[in-house]
Design a protein around this motif. Structure first.
Motif, PDB file in Angstrom:
ATOM      1  N   MET A 276      33.459  35.562  37.339  1.00  0.00           N
ATOM      2  CA  MET A 276      34.413  36.742  37.313  1.00  0.00           C
ATOM      3  C   MET A 276      35.044  36.839  38.746  1.00  0.00           C
ATOM      4  O   MET A 276      36.104  37.317  38.723  1.00  0.00           O
ATOM      5  CB  MET A 276      33.287  37.891  37.301  1.00  0.00           C
ATOM      6  CG  MET A 276      32.926  38.320  35.994  1.00  0.00           C
ATOM      7  SD  MET A 276      31.862  39.719  35.943  1.00  0.00           S
ATOM      8  CE  MET A 276      30.399  39.273  36.919  1.00  0.00           C
ATOM      9  N   HIS A 277      34.445  36.330  39.969  1.00  0.00           N
ATOM     10  CA  HIS A 277      34.768  36.174  41.041  1.00  0.00           C
ATOM     11  C   HIS A 277      36.119  35.543  40.935  1.00  0.00           C
ATOM     12  O   HIS A 277      37.341  35.939  41.757  1.00  0.00           O
ATOM     13  CB  HIS A 277      33.902  35.644  42.107  1.00  0.00           C
ATOM     14  CG  HIS A 277      34.462  35.931  43.757  1.00  0.00           C
ATOM     15  ND1 HIS A 277      34.370  37.176  44.297  1.00  0.00           N
ATOM     16  CD2 HIS A 277      34.973  34.935  44.172  1.00  0.00           C
ATOM     17  CE1 HIS A 277      34.958  36.939  45.533  1.00  0.00           C
ATOM     18  NE2 HIS A 277      35.257  35.672  45.527  1.00  0.00           N
ATOM     19  N   GLY A 280      39.176  36.926  39.511  1.00  0.00           N
ATOM     20  CA  GLY A 280      39.883  38.153  40.225  1.00  0.00           C
ATOM     21  C   GLY A 280      40.493  37.448  41.145  1.00  0.00           C
ATOM     22  O   GLY A 280      41.751  38.082  41.501  1.00  0.00           O
ATOM     23  N   ASP A 285      41.223  39.065  36.359  1.00  0.00           N
ATOM     24  CA  ASP A 285      40.037  39.749  36.224  1.00  0.00           C
ATOM     25  C   ASP A 285      39.773  40.526  35.313  1.00  0.00           C
ATOM     26  O   ASP A 285      38.646  40.652  34.626  1.00  0.00           O
ATOM     27  CB  ASP A 285      39.804  40.597  37.744  1.00  0.00           C
ATOM     28  CG  ASP A 285      40.955  41.669  37.991  1.00  0.00           C
ATOM     29  OD1 ASP A 285      41.932  40.885  37.991  1.00  0.00           O
ATOM     30  OD2 ASP A 285      40.467  42.668  38.223  1.00  0.00           O
TER      31      ASP A 285
END
Length: 439
Positions: A276-277, A280, A285
């Motif tokens: 996820m990071h 983003g 994201d």
């Protein structure tokens, strides 16, 4: 073939022993002298079925040895595997790749001639290309270093089999380089390729994404059935029977479709957060927004079990005696990283319950993480006088407990089967009140 494996934790030690079993000469390198000493003595510093036998066999044969000196690896081999940890950064969802960077910084300046670095660590996409640039900058005059990525797909408890008989081999390479990484990988894995194991040769970013995408998909499947379990509880349905029916559909399959306390360990939780990071950072994201709910559902299962225990005591666990069977995040492992079992034991203790914990293999690691819990050396000691028993890790020894024998030891015959692994009718026939998740 001579090769080094840099990092001899769970991944590295298993890979090193597996490559020795495949007939290669292997040098494992680690900064931890105690770990190196244990491995050099043929001892696994963690629980993994089948690994101690491989270590002892190949330390004795001379095909496998261990060192703390990266210079020895530079001299010994032309193929080097990077197998160091990439934990979650404290206070962030990002993966900490400092140890991966350190391997390149320490090893590459020492290399002479042609070398190949194959990364096995789980890293954010783009890491391999960055490491190639750094290796090019650090390489001595006349030396060449090609970086490839060769992600692992080990399951704790089955890592030896997954190393020796994997479903597939994945290799990421830069097509604009000289092809040394692919040639080295094909030579290294020749016995596996001869046995029909497929080798997928991809570009670097695709190979890096294969591992995190696979873990994200598995985590999603687990959280999906646990979300369905919440609906089953509200509707009066049975998620175990529902899962069995779903599993017959070949588009879905039965594996990882088991409702319960949820996932943990050193891979799935931190990998989906790092995925996820990184998404983003890349501006994508929204594509992985569902993983936030996957993570949230997983954490919610732990809160659900703690709430069920409190509800069994009228809403307050203070002073009530609870036995928690399990500390490892899964059976056949002593890994307690992000363990749901240890999490609920800790939460119940903080709520004032008198918690006794037993696990067949993970007691030492659990004590280091949560030293204030009351650990017992046997199931009998853990359940003696208990007002409620929680099965939190589905060890075979717990699944096969005699409900009548356990019933003679407890204060009240109440069991919360947080893994839906017990023979509920047999336990009820022995006078137990049995509660499961989603049932």
């Amino acid at each position: 073939m001579r090769m080094s494996v840099i990092g001899t934790g769970y991944l590295g030690a298993t890979h090193a022993a597996g490559m020795a079993e495949a007939g290669h000469e292997v040098l494992g390198v680690d900064v931890d002298p105690a770990r190196v000493a244990a491995l050099a003595g043929g001892e696994a510093p963690f629980h993994e079925p089948g690994l101690p036998e491989l270590l002892r066999r190949h330390v004795a044969s001379g095909r496998l040895r261990f060192s703390t000196d990266p210079a020895e690896a530079a001299e010994f081999a032309r193929l080097h595997f990077i197998a160091v940890g990439t934990p979650q950064v404290k206070g962030s969802h990002a993966a900490d790749v400092r140890h991966v960077d350190a391997v390149v910084e320490e090893l590459v300046p020492r290399l002479r001639g042609e070398h190949v670095l194959l990364g096995k660590s789980t890293v954010p996409v783009g890491t391999a290309a960055r490491l190639q640039d750094r290796a090019d900058a650090l390489a001595a005059a006349g030396a060449t270093v090609e970086v490839g990525w060769n992600p692992e797909f080990l399951r704790e408890g089955r890592a030896v089999a997954d190393t020796l008989r994997p479903d597939r081999l994945v290799l990421g390479v830069d097509p604009d380089r000289g092809g040394a990484a692919e040639a080295a990988a094909r030579e290294c894995y020749a016995p596996l390729l001869a046995a029909g194991i497929p080798l997928l040769v991809l570009d670097l970013p695709t190979a890096e994404l294969v591992k995190v995408a696979a873990n994200a998909f598995l985590a999603t499947k687990v959280s999906f059935i646990n979300a369905v379990a919440e609906v089953c509880e509200a509707a009066g349905a049975d998620v175990v029977e529902l899962s069995r029916a779903l599993g017959h559909d070949p588009r879905i399959g039965a594996r990882y479709l088991h409702a319960g306390l949820g996932f943990g360990g050193g891979c799935l939780p931190k990998d989906i957060r790092a995925f996820m990071h990184r998404a983003g950072e890349l501006g994508a994201d929204q594509a992985l927004a569902l993983l936030r709910e996957v993570d949230a559902i997983n954490i919610r299962r732990r809160e659900k079990v703690v709430g069920m225990v409190k509800a069994a005591f009228g809403g307050l666990a203070l002073g009530r005696r609870v036995a928690v069977l399990g500390a490892a995040f899964k059976p056949d492992s002593d890994d307690v990283r992000d363990s749901p079992a240890l999490s609920i034991a800790g939460q119940l203790a903080l709520a004032g319950a008198e918690v006794r914990v037993h696990d067949p293999e993970a007691m030492g690691n659990a004590r280091r993480v949560f030293p204030t819990l009351d650990y017992r050396d046997s199931v009998g000691e853990a359940v003696a006088g208990a007002e409620l028993v929680v099965v939190a890790t589905e060890w075979r020894v717990f699944r096969e407990l005699d409900p009548a024998a356990v019933g003679a030891l407890v204060a009240e015959r109440r069991v919360l089967d947080a893994r839906n692994c017990l023979d509920a009718p047999a336990w009820r026939a022995a006078g137990w009140e049995v509660t499961g998740l989603g049932r």
